[in-house]
Design a protein around this motif. Structure first.
Motif, PDB file in Angstrom:
ATOM      1  N   PRO A 175       0.827  -1.212   0.000  1.00  0.00           N
ATOM      2  CA  PRO A 175       0.000   0.000   0.000  1.00  0.00           C
ATOM      3  C   PRO A 175       0.863   1.264   0.000  1.00  0.00           C
ATOM      4  CG  PRO A 175       0.041  -0.981   2.176  1.00  0.00           C
ATOM      5  CD  PRO A 175       0.736  -1.948   1.282  1.00  0.00           C
ATOM      6  N   ARG A 176       0.280   2.315  -0.543  1.00  0.00           N
ATOM      7  CA  ARG A 176       0.993   3.587  -0.625  1.00  0.00           C
ATOM      8  C   ARG A 176       1.286   4.161   0.758  1.00  0.00           C
ATOM      9  NH1 ARG A 176      -1.823   8.294  -4.008  1.00  0.00           N
ATOM     10  NH2 ARG A 176      -3.234   8.160  -2.219  1.00  0.00           N
ATOM     11  N   SER A 177       0.472   3.758   1.735  1.00  0.00           N
ATOM     12  CA  SER A 177       0.705   4.245   3.103  1.00  0.00           C
ATOM     13  C   SER A 177       1.885   3.563   3.766  1.00  0.00           C
ATOM     14  CB  SER A 177      -0.552   4.033   3.954  1.00  0.00           C
ATOM     15  OG  SER A 177      -1.621   4.830   3.483  1.00  0.00           O
ATOM     16  N   GLY A 178       2.484   2.588   3.114  1.00  0.00           N
ATOM     17  CA  GLY A 178       3.666   1.929   3.650  1.00  0.00           C
ATOM     18  C   GLY A 178       3.321   0.820   4.645  1.00  0.00           C
ATOM     19  N   THR A 226       8.717  -0.722   4.625  1.00  0.00           N
ATOM     20  CA  THR A 226       8.585   0.404   3.703  1.00  0.00           C
ATOM     21  C   THR A 226       7.941   1.603   4.380  1.00  0.00           C
ATOM     22  OG1 THR A 226       6.420  -0.342   2.904  1.00  0.00           O
ATOM     23  CG2 THR A 226       8.366  -1.157   1.749  1.00  0.00           C
ATOM     24  N   GLY A 227       8.315   2.779   3.896  1.00  0.00           N
ATOM     25  CA  GLY A 227       7.687   4.001   4.363  1.00  0.00           C
ATOM     26  C   GLY A 227       6.587   4.429   3.402  1.00  0.00           C
ATOM     27  N   SER A 228       5.905   5.501   3.738  1.00  0.00           N
ATOM     28  CA  SER A 228       4.822   5.998   2.879  1.00  0.00           C
ATOM     29  C   SER A 228       5.403   6.672   1.646  1.00  0.00           C
ATOM     30  CB  SER A 228       3.946   6.982   3.646  1.00  0.00           C
ATOM     31  OG  SER A 228       4.718   8.091   4.079  1.00  0.00           O
ATOM     32  N   ASP A 257      -4.264   2.268  -1.315  1.00  0.00           N
ATOM     33  CA  ASP A 257      -4.626   1.602  -0.063  1.00  0.00           C
ATOM     34  C   ASP A 257      -5.908   0.783  -0.227  1.00  0.00           C
ATOM     35  OD1 ASP A 257      -2.454   2.731   1.131  1.00  0.00           O
ATOM     36  OD2 ASP A 257      -3.584   4.371   2.085  1.00  0.00           O
ATOM     37  N   PRO A 258      -6.079  -0.311   0.564  1.00  0.00           N
ATOM     38  CA  PRO A 258      -7.320  -1.103   0.502  1.00  0.00           C
ATOM     39  C   PRO A 258      -8.514  -0.297   1.001  1.00  0.00           C
ATOM     40  CG  PRO A 258      -5.939  -1.842   2.305  1.00  0.00           C
ATOM     41  CD  PRO A 258      -5.115  -0.884   1.511  1.00  0.00           C
ATOM     42  N   ILE A 259      -9.716  -0.716   0.539  1.00  0.00           N
ATOM     43  CA  ILE A 259     -10.964  -0.040   0.887  1.00  0.00           C
ATOM     44  C   ILE A 259     -11.873  -1.041   1.600  1.00  0.00           C
ATOM     45  CG2 ILE A 259     -13.024   1.106  -0.001  1.00  0.00           C
ATOM     46  CD1 ILE A 259     -11.322   2.049  -2.348  1.00  0.00           C
ATOM     47  N   VAL A 260     -12.455  -0.640   2.723  1.00  0.00           N
ATOM     48  CA  VAL A 260     -13.380  -1.473   3.500  1.00  0.00           C
ATOM     49  C   VAL A 260     -14.803  -1.063   3.168  1.00  0.00           C
ATOM     50  CG1 VAL A 260     -14.164  -2.111   5.809  1.00  0.00           C
ATOM     51  CG2 VAL A 260     -11.721  -1.814   5.354  1.00  0.00           C
ATOM     52  N   ASP A 261     -15.644  -2.074   2.831  1.00  0.00           N
ATOM     53  CA  ASP A 261     -17.051  -1.811   2.517  1.00  0.00           C
ATOM     54  C   ASP A 261     -17.978  -2.189   3.664  1.00  0.00           C
ATOM     55  OD1 ASP A 261     -16.459  -0.825   0.013  1.00  0.00           O
ATOM     56  OD2 ASP A 261     -16.617  -2.781  -0.955  1.00  0.00           O
ATOM     57  N   SER A 262     -17.857  -3.405   4.178  1.00  0.00           N
ATOM     58  CA  SER A 262     -18.799  -3.860   5.211  1.00  0.00           C
ATOM     59  C   SER A 262     -18.237  -5.066   5.940  1.00  0.00           C
ATOM     60  CB  SER A 262     -20.147  -4.228   4.583  1.00  0.00           C
ATOM     61  OG  SER A 262     -19.982  -5.319   3.690  1.00  0.00           O
ATOM     62  N   PHE A 263     -18.919  -5.393   7.065  1.00  0.00           N
ATOM     63  CA  PHE A 263     -18.641  -6.619   7.807  1.00  0.00           C
ATOM     64  C   PHE A 263     -19.602  -7.704   7.321  1.00  0.00           C
ATOM     65  CE2 PHE A 263     -16.694  -3.573  10.610  1.00  0.00           C
ATOM     66  CZ  PHE A 263     -15.625  -4.268  11.172  1.00  0.00           C
ATOM     67  N   ASP A 264     -19.072  -8.880   7.060  1.00  0.00           N
ATOM     68  CA  ASP A 264     -19.919  -9.992   6.645  1.00  0.00           C
ATOM     69  C   ASP A 264     -20.572 -10.675   7.831  1.00  0.00           C
ATOM     70  OD1 ASP A 264     -20.997 -11.678   4.639  1.00  0.00           O
ATOM     71  OD2 ASP A 264     -19.561 -13.239   5.192  1.00  0.00           O
ATOM     72  N   ARG A 265     -20.121 -10.363   9.040  1.00  0.00           N
ATOM     73  CA  ARG A 265     -20.647 -10.983  10.259  1.00  0.00           C
ATOM     74  C   ARG A 265     -20.623  -9.941  11.357  1.00  0.00           C
ATOM     75  NH1 ARG A 265     -18.194 -16.687  12.404  1.00  0.00           N
ATOM     76  NH2 ARG A 265     -19.730 -17.171  13.995  1.00  0.00           N
ATOM     77  N   LEU A 266     -21.707  -9.858  12.108  1.00  0.00           N
ATOM     78  CA  LEU A 266     -21.841  -8.817  13.120  1.00  0.00           C
ATOM     79  C   LEU A 266     -22.111  -9.392  14.498  1.00  0.00           C
ATOM     80  CD1 LEU A 266     -23.918  -6.185  11.117  1.00  0.00           C
ATOM     81  CD2 LEU A 266     -21.490  -6.070  11.702  1.00  0.00           C
TER      82      LEU A 266
END
Length: 666
Positions: A175-178, A226-228, A257-266
């Motif tokens: 990821p670009r954020s390192g 790695t750094g950013s 960077d990865p993207i979070v959409d939802s939780f499959d289990r709550l």
């Protein structure tokens, strides 16, 4: 008293110590650089630093004072022991008696190549920086002194000029954020004093690109983080060794960077350990992740595993919140959850970036409980031939509040027992195939572990004994049933024999008595005689059958014919003795016990001439006295002394009739 008096207590050999071979020892160089006010001197024969009061213990002309040169300069070690052929490696040389001032040292050389510069630090430490050479070389470190009366200091170790090689880099993206952990493999990667890893558009350009911070380093491997970066691009990776630089053309790609959409289990259990799938994008570039939950002032976390297996799904373990003092079920908004992925900080607070997180609640429920197996001594026996087909039921509670069958593992003897069904208060699993013996049964539910008992796998000999035992038991039961049946048949035959015997006695005596008083024609007498003989034959046959086997169908048919014949004879007797009927009283039926009138004999009106003609013949055929009848009756009754209630009724009826006949005789 005016003024202050200061008294200093010292000992020179304590002030001139050097660490040699792990021990503190005084050395000449350290002794002669002690402040002159103390008056310390070195005695070579004693190899000790003496105070002024102890100076007379050293032999004359052997004592060395400040300003003199110490003999026997020595190099004990140096670091590093290798460097890039491009030079620039700063070497630290340790020893003792290495001079008192910088001017005491004239030159320092490494593997015969003089250093670009040398730096005097103390009689114990001198620095040297290597210069660039064109070839790989190795040799000793040598320190030369300005006083020619002393030999140079020579190291025992050797220094090597080397050329390191970079062979591989993994992973090749992050990821670009390192935060990506890079593993660089090669040879002689620990050469030189300072090493740096850089990623840039052009290799080996000082100050250009993005650095990777080294965390571990040895001869074969470098591990860095790695750094950013502010770009998303493929960059060349290179490794710097002091003034030298190496690369093999490998690149590293900075991606979004990865993207979070939802939780499959709550939902999850309080003790944690359940898989929590998180849906989104670009999870395959993440190496490490963890999920944190905030409950008041407490923060708990669960690590994520197998993160690189899927692009769209990140699998994390639910945190263990049982340490928090709270009641269950516990509902928390997803804004109380934080997700850390390598160097990505975007989802430290889901409330800012996760759509609907403030309205979505995450539920923690009470932990499940499993109970000890109910079998004897908690051991379940599995027959050898049923391995792989035998199911085991394990009881518990709260098993499905937040779990399914994939969350539970049953281990028997180190192998998995496949969980086919999970219900609120029990589970069913199919045990694996194992060797003969007793194996422990362990249930793993999230972070919880339960030992619920043992399973015994029976061998072929043990499993064979079970069907044999069943066959023996069934055979014994069948034998008992057959024996009871035979006894019942024999008992019924004996009862029938007794009944026939009593009936025969009754009819025989009754017919004889009535024949003497009323008289009968030859036909009736003959019928009666035949009937009596048949009854005797039937009695004997019945007795034999009682001892041998049940009566056959012809015998039963014969008995029926005899009863019918006897009824006919009785009817004939009744018709020929109508006068005697009034005197003899009522007859008793063996079947109903009711009083019945015997029918009249059909030849009642026969001529008196025929009666007188046959009177003499009848007298010759019947017994002359009644004692014979009594003796015959006793014999019959003695042979059948045991009777049933029905037999008893027949005997009573017969006895009553005989009594009436005796009264008529009188």
């Amino acid at each position: 008293m005016e003024g202050n008096l200061t008294v200093t207590i010292y000992k020179c050999n304590r002030m001139a110590v050097t660490i040699l071979d792990g021990e503190s020892k005084p050395t000449c160089g350290m002794c002669l650089i002690v402040d002159q006010s103390y008056g310390c001197s070195w005695c070579p024969p004693l190899n000790d630093c003496l105070s002024p009061m102890d100076a007379n213990t050293c032999p004359t002309n052997e004592l060395l004072e400040q300003g003199n040169t110490c003999p026997n300069p020595t190099i004990t070690s140096f670091f590093p022991t290798s460097g890039h052929v491009s030079g620039g490696t700063r070497i630290a040389i340790n020893g003792y008696n290495l001079g008192f001032v910088p001017s005491d040292i004239t030159t320092v050389s490494v593997a015969g190549i003089s250093c670009t510069d040398s730096e005097y630090n103390s009689p114990q430490l001198v620095y040297c920086t290597t210069r660039s050479i064109l070839q790989i070389l190795s040799g000793k470190v040598v320190v030369q002194f300005s006083n020619n009366q002393f030999l140079p200091a020579l190291s025992e170790q050797t220094f090597s000029y080397v050329r390191p090689r970079v062979l591989s880099v993994y992973p090749t993206r992050g990821p670009r954020s390192g935060g990506t952990r890079l593993v660089i493999r090669g040879t002689k990667l620990d050469s030189g004093l300072t090493r740096t890893v850089m990623m840039s558009t052009a290799p080996c350009v000082p100050g250009d690109g993005y650095s990777c911070k080294i965390e571990e380093n040895n001869s074969d491997e470098i591990i860095c983080r790695t750094g950013s970066a502010n770009v998303t691009d493929n960059l060349l990776l290179s490794v710097n060794f002091d003034l030298g630089c190496e690369y093999n053309g490998d690149t590293f790609a900075y991606l979004g960077d990865p993207i979070v959409d939802s939780f499959d289990r709550l939902s999850a259990i309080a003790s944690g350990g359940l898989d929590l799938p998180i849906l989104g994008e670009s999870f395959d570039i993440i190496q490490t992740a963890r999920l944190e939950v905030r409950i008041g002032s407490d923060t708990v976390s669960g690590d994520c595993s197998n993160c690189s297996d899927s692009t769209m799904k990140l699998i994390c373990k639910s945190p263990n919140i049982s340490v928090a003092q709270t009641d269950y079920p516990l509902l928390l908004p997803t804004s109380n959850l934080s997700l850390y992925m390598d160097g990505v900080t975007r989802y430290i607070n889901f409330g800012m970036f996760f759509p609907g997180s403030l309205e979505t609640a995450f539920e923690f429920v009470e932990d499940p409980v499993y109970y000890i197996l109910p079998s004897a001594e908690n051991i379940i026996k599995v027959p050898n031939e049923f391995q792989g087909q035998y199911n085991i039921t394990i009881e518990g509670d709260n098993l499905t509040l937040a779990s399914n069958s994939e969350d539970v593992s049953v281990i028997i003897g180190g192998k998995a027992c496949f969980v086919s069904n999970l219900f609120i208060n029990y589970l069913i699993c199919q045990p694996p195939k194992l060797s003969e013996g007793v194996h422990q049964v362990q249930v793993q539910h999230g972070n919880l572990n339960f030992v619920v008992g043992h399973v015994e796998y029976l061998g072929p000999d043990q499993t064979l004994a079970l069907p044999i035992l069943i066959i023996v038991i069934l055979s014994c039961a069948l034998t008992v049933v057959l024996l009871c049946f035979c006894l019942l048949v024999l008992y019924n035959l004996k009862a029938t024999n007794r009944s026939l015997s009593v009936l025969h006695t009754y009819y025989y005596r009754d017919s004889r008595q009535k024949s003497r008083k009323t008289g009968m024609d030859d036909d009736n007498v003959s019928d009666h005689t035949n009937c009596s003989q048949d009854m005797d034959y039937l009695s004997i046959g019945s007795t034999a059958a009682t001892d041998a086997q049940p009566p056959t169908l012809p015998e039963r048919t014969r008995a029926t014919e005899l009863f019918q014949l006897k009824s006919k004879v009785s009817t004939d007797i009744g018709k020929s003795s109508s006068k005697e009927e009034d005197r003899s009283g009522p007859d008793i039926s063996l079947d109903t016990g009711k009083e019945q009138q015997l029918p009249l004999h059909p030849k009642r009106n026969m001529s008196r001439v025929n009666e007188k003609t046959h009177e003499s013949d009848r007298k010759q055929q019947r017994p002359t006295t009644s004692e014979e009848d009594d003796e015959y009756s006793k014999r019959i009754y003695n042979d059948h002394s045991v009777s049933t209630p029905v037999d008893k009724l027949n005997e009573d009826a017969a006895a009553k009739s005989l009594t009436q006949v005796e009264e008529e005789k009188q």
